[in-house]
Design a protein around this motif. Sequence first.
Motif, PDB file in Angstrom:
ATOM      1  N   LYS A   1     -46.216  17.710  21.371  1.00 35.51           N
ATOM      2  CA  LYS A   1     -45.540  18.822  22.022  1.00 35.51           C
ATOM      3  C   LYS A   1     -46.211  20.172  21.779  1.00 35.51           C
ATOM      4  CE  LYS A   1     -42.407  16.115  23.660  1.00 35.51           C
ATOM      5  NZ  LYS A   1     -42.400  15.801  25.112  1.00 35.51           N
TER       6      LYS A   1
ATOM      7  N   TYR B   1     -34.039  19.111  15.237  1.00 36.97           N
ATOM      8  CA  TYR B   1     -34.883  19.028  16.433  1.00 36.97           C
ATOM      9  C   TYR B   1     -34.686  17.681  17.143  1.00 36.97           C
ATOM     10  CZ  TYR B   1     -39.175  19.159  19.278  1.00 36.97           C
ATOM     11  OH  TYR B   1     -40.071  19.133  20.314  1.00 36.97           O
TER      12      TYR B   1
ATOM     13  N   MET C   1     -38.722  25.452  21.661  1.00 38.11           N
ATOM     14  CA  MET C   1     -37.587  24.792  22.295  1.00 38.11           C
ATOM     15  C   MET C   1     -36.263  25.499  22.041  1.00 38.11           C
ATOM     16  SD  MET C   1     -38.689  22.094  23.913  1.00 38.11           S
ATOM     17  CE  MET C   1     -37.194  21.110  24.088  1.00 38.11           C
TER      18      MET C   1
ATOM     19  N   THR D   1     -33.125  17.220  20.877  1.00 42.36           N
ATOM     20  CA  THR D   1     -34.133  17.025  21.921  1.00 42.36           C
ATOM     21  C   THR D   1     -34.458  15.555  22.177  1.00 42.36           C
ATOM     22  OG1 THR D   1     -36.064  17.062  20.454  1.00 42.36           O
ATOM     23  CG2 THR D   1     -35.212  19.198  21.214  1.00 42.36           C
TER      24      THR D   1
END
Length: 423
Positions: free
Chosen positions: A379, A147, A66, A151
């Motif tokens: 993910k 994170y 990401m 996100t």
Amino acid sequence: MWPRRRFLTALATAGAAFPAAAQFRIDVSGVGARQIPIAIAPFRDETQLPTPISGIVGADLARSGMFRVNGSPVALDERSVVAAPEWRARGVDAVVAGSVSRLADGRLDIRFALWDIVKGQQLVSQGKLVLAADLRLTAHRISDAIYEALTGERGVNATRIVYVVKAGRRFTLNVTDADGEGGQIALASPEPIISPAWAPDGRELAYVSFETQKAVVWVQDLITGSRRKLADFRGSNSAPAWSPDGRELAVTLSRDGGSQLYTISRAGGAPRRLTSSLSIDTEPVYAPDGRSIFFVSDRGGGPQVYRLPLDGGGPQRVTFSGNYNISPAVSPDGKTLAYVTRQGDGFKLMTLDLDAGGGVRMLSDTRDDESPSFAPNGKLIVYATRQQGRDVLMTTTLDGSFKTRLVTSGADMREPAWGPFER
């Protein structure tokens, strides 16, 4: 005979302190879509540590696929004033900085801050007092905080993975951080160990060991090291999978002839039979809601993935693309099935959309993939494959665009399983 290692037992009919495991390095390849450019400054005074915190955090974020991680051209810490226009000019969307201090009692005072350059505001500012032995775990938790802030999803860097290492004629069951570092050996044996599976609370592992010269399912407490036999019936005992509530496990037993599915209480006892067929039924895995079990059966002529409702009704075929599909794993949200398909003389990692669309996607460019397992946030997938003559572990994003490889020196790594979130 189906050639993948997980089917060997399906086809058969017949201490508290853990030593440290080998360390890893991580090779990252591929280009993830929509990566967030983030700058991570060296934490002030982190050179006094065995491993720099900023290095662990940067590797964690890069591994997710990401983020595009960059260094900082200027010295920063959590108290710095970060001018958003200057960082926007550098093409950076977020900045991380921090510091570390060692206290008189040996503990570490670790502080960090995260700035959202796009919004022009500080998103996170935290301080942690930790033991020196918890340095890596603290760095992983910092990564997860970053994170999640950027996100909106929970990070998995503070979780653990388990896998089997084969070095010569020695097999070990290794439990490590999600990045492959900081590991412990839960079990060492001259006989094969396969099919490790995490209990939902992360405290126990179930696995199959051949230490008694037959396939037996064991359960081991990772805190105390104590272990107990769960399934040691006549014939083969294999493929344990925990129910979502942790009260029972699904297993494959050949006690009544061919390989069939059963459930058994986590405390042991008499198993309850789920399938009765003339086929090989194996590799069970619960759906996240606990209402059905996915498994592999050759009842249609070749191995395919089926779903068995636990409230009644017969098995329903799930995979139709290809004539040889095995090793099912279900995403935490229940929407995606990962599995391995045979193409020619190779085996490829695939995903299947379990919603109405039913789309199939190939994730890998390797030829010997096996044992997929989802990260607890759904993910990433960890799986085993073979490269340059060695069994290695890989992680991949769900679109297959970004992969990492965990590399050891001379050891074969197999049968990975990703553990749950911390509780």
